[in-house]
Motif scaffolding. Structure first.
Motif, PDB file in Angstrom:
ATOM      1  N   PRO A   1       0.887  -1.315   0.109  1.00 10.21           N
ATOM      2  CA  PRO A   1      -0.134  -0.028  -0.098  1.00 10.21           C
ATOM      3  C   PRO A   1       0.767   1.489   0.114  1.00 10.21           C
ATOM      4  N   LEU A   2       1.865   1.239   0.929  1.00 10.34           N
ATOM      5  CA  LEU A   2       2.799   2.561   0.847  1.00 10.34           C
ATOM      6  C   LEU A   2       3.584   2.497  -0.438  1.00 10.34           C
ATOM      7  N   ALA A   3       3.874   1.533  -1.224  1.00 13.58           N
ATOM      8  CA  ALA A   3       4.457   1.628  -2.654  1.00 13.58           C
ATOM      9  C   ALA A   3       3.473   2.080  -3.484  1.00 13.58           C
ATOM     10  N   VAL A   4       2.178   1.872  -3.421  1.00 15.86           N
ATOM     11  CA  VAL A   4       1.189   2.384  -4.364  1.00 15.86           C
ATOM     12  C   VAL A   4       0.966   3.859  -4.236  1.00 15.86           C
ATOM     13  N   LEU A   5       0.996   4.228  -2.760  1.00 15.84           N
ATOM     14  CA  LEU A   5       0.575   5.747  -2.536  1.00 15.84           C
ATOM     15  C   LEU A   5       1.757   6.610  -2.938  1.00 15.84           C
ATOM     16  N   LEU A   6       2.801   6.026  -2.857  1.00 20.23           N
ATOM     17  CA  LEU A   6       4.233   6.981  -3.365  1.00 20.23           C
ATOM     18  C   LEU A   6       4.258   6.884  -4.816  1.00 20.23           C
ATOM     19  N   LYS A   7       3.749   5.800  -5.570  1.00 21.66           N
ATOM     20  CA  LYS A   7       3.718   5.893  -6.912  1.00 21.66           C
ATOM     21  C   LYS A   7       2.464   6.728  -7.688  1.00 21.66           C
ATOM     22  N   ASN A   8       1.607   6.965  -6.536  1.00 21.88           N
ATOM     23  CA  ASN A   8       0.449   7.864  -7.049  1.00 21.88           C
ATOM     24  C   ASN A   8       0.231   8.973  -6.170  1.00 21.88           C
ATOM     25  N   LYS A   9       1.172   9.520  -5.865  1.00 21.77           N
ATOM     26  CA  LYS A   9       1.001  10.803  -4.989  1.00 21.77           C
ATOM     27  C   LYS A   9       0.149  11.734  -5.270  1.00 21.77           C
ATOM     28  N   SER A  10      -0.289  11.992  -6.526  1.00 19.25           N
ATOM     29  CA  SER A  10      -1.216  13.302  -6.943  1.00 19.25           C
ATOM     30  C   SER A  10      -2.742  12.745  -6.524  1.00 19.25           C
ATOM     31  N   LEU A  11      -2.881  11.515  -6.350  1.00 18.01           N
ATOM     32  CA  LEU A  11      -4.175  10.730  -5.950  1.00 18.01           C
ATOM     33  C   LEU A  11      -4.388  11.171  -4.527  1.00 18.01           C
ATOM     34  N   PHE A  12      -3.443  11.291  -3.897  1.00 19.70           N
ATOM     35  CA  PHE A  12      -3.510  11.408  -2.290  1.00 19.70           C
ATOM     36  C   PHE A  12      -3.432  12.706  -1.557  1.00 19.70           C
ATOM     37  N   GLN A  13      -2.849  13.669  -2.518  1.00 20.69           N
ATOM     38  CA  GLN A  13      -2.234  14.999  -2.407  1.00 20.69           C
ATOM     39  C   GLN A  13      -3.111  15.540  -1.014  1.00 20.69           C
ATOM     40  N   GLY A  14      -2.572  15.883   0.129  1.00 23.55           N
ATOM     41  CA  GLY A  14      -3.357  16.627   1.094  1.00 23.55           C
ATOM     42  C   GLY A  14      -4.555  15.849   1.898  1.00 23.55           C
ATOM     43  N   LYS A  15      -4.676  14.435   1.656  1.00 22.95           N
ATOM     44  CA  LYS A  15      -5.664  13.914   2.293  1.00 22.95           C
ATOM     45  C   LYS A  15      -4.910  13.203   3.335  1.00 22.95           C
ATOM     46  N   GLU A  16      -6.137  12.616   4.084  1.00 21.82           N
ATOM     47  CA  GLU A  16      -5.804  11.732   5.523  1.00 21.82           C
ATOM     48  C   GLU A  16      -5.913  10.256   4.862  1.00 21.82           C
ATOM     49  N   VAL A  17      -4.778   9.467   4.895  1.00 15.96           N
ATOM     50  CA  VAL A  17      -4.931   8.192   4.274  1.00 15.96           C
ATOM     51  C   VAL A  17      -4.378   7.112   5.502  1.00 15.96           C
ATOM     52  N   GLY A  18      -5.339   6.096   5.516  1.00 20.98           N
ATOM     53  CA  GLY A  18      -4.844   5.039   6.492  1.00 20.98           C
ATOM     54  C   GLY A  18      -4.382   3.680   5.611  1.00 20.98           C
TER      55      GLY A  18
END
Length: 318
Positions: free
Chosen positions: A285-302
């Motif tokens: 999941p962290l690998a996916v998040l770092l690969k798609n940073k723009s999708l999660f920008q400024g959000k609260e992610v569990g």
């Protein structure tokens, strides 16, 4: 075992109370360094600190505790490459019943060792789904044991749902909640719990590129079994379960993938910055998040850190 449609807000809460004596309420950790790198606020649910070192303790405990006295009598059986095997062996030991575990010969030695320590009886087989199922069928027939699948089982799914339940019970209102996906027990349980406790939270599955059947199935609208999976994330090699696919299709927002190089980099980052032990599957999941940073920008992610059972002599980095 009922239907997954019978699972609701109340039954998940009751399940968490039922398994309380057999599991930990695991902590939520944060890392300012990872937040800065990711460009969002990340909350890590540490199931690597769970009993047997993985979230699987939840589903196995619930499945065993839900068995009738008659069903318990002859013990339980399953096939698993690791964490479910240990979780079921432990749950069976707690209940005072035998556990017969089919494991592929290629399963990590640390996971075989854990099964033995919990009192499970291991029956090795060739590393193919067919070989696992054939050996299991023979065991169930021989011992009259009850088969507890690793993920395609409503009691198991409901047990895994208690992980996300704990997150929301702590008052977090997340924009996104991510979980790795192999057979889909954790992701489907997470999706159900989120639907009932925080419907505004988008649930996203994270999968290795080398074992991407869940993503392909999700996009196609039908299950497409994985053939010859190849990834360092050994806990995510299994194809998506039937019940799991139904739930995921209905309640998961998306499934994203990362390659092994990205998974290893995320795993190393967690070791270095958070000082905790995780297995490769856990880092997806962290690998996916770092690969798609723009999708999660400024959000609260569990992110659910699914487990920490790794052979330290075989870490994929120096």
């Amino acid at each position: 075992m009922g239907k997954w449609q019978d699972i609701d807000k109340q039954t998940i809460k009751e399940t968490r109370a039922r398994i309380d004596h057999m599991i930990h309420w695991t902590p939520l950790l944060r890392s300012s360094a990872i937040n800065k790198l990711a460009g969002c606020q990340v909350f890590f649910k540490c199931e690597n600190f769970q009993k047997v070192g993985a979230f699987k303790a939840r589903g196995a405990a619930n499945a065993v505790l839900n068995l009738s006295a008659t069903d318990r009598k002859n013990g339980v059986a399953t096939h698993s490459s690791g964490n479910h095997a240990a979780a079921l062996a432990r749950a069976a030991a707690e209940a005072g019943i035998p556990a017969y575990i089919v494991m592929p010969s290629t399963a990590p030695e640390i996971k075989k060792q854990a099964v033995r320590e919990y009192g499970g009886q291991i029956f090795e087989c060739a590393p193919s789904l067919q070989a696992r199922e054939d050996r299991l069928k023979a065991l169930v027939k021989s011992y009259q044991a009850i088969f507890i699948p690793p993920y395609n089982h409503c009691d198991v799914i409901e047990g895994q749902a208690t992980c996300a339940f704990e997150i929301f019970e702590e008052g977090l209102s997340l924009d996104v909640l991510m979980a790795p996906v192999g057979g889909g027990g954790l992701l489907s349980g997470t999706a159900l719990a989120s639907q009932f406790y925080s419907p505004e939270t988008a649930v996203i599955g994270a999968e290795p590129e080398g074992a991407d059947d869940a993503k392909r199935s999700f996009k196609a609208g039908k299950r497409i079994p994985m053939e010859n999976p190849d990834t360092i994330a050994d806990g995510l090699l299994t194809s998506l379960g039937e019940i799991n696919f139904e739930i995921i299709s209905q309640y998961v927002a998306d499934i994203l993938t990362a390659n092994d190089e990205e998974i290893i980099a995320a795993m190393k980052l967690i070791y270095e910055r958070m000082k905790i032990v995780i297995e490769p599957s856990c880092a997806v999941p962290l690998a996916v998040l770092l690969k798609n940073k723009s999708l999660f920008q400024g959000k609260e992610v569990g992110i659910i850190l699914s487990g920490g059972n790794v052979d330290l002599s075989k870490l994929p980095f120096g």
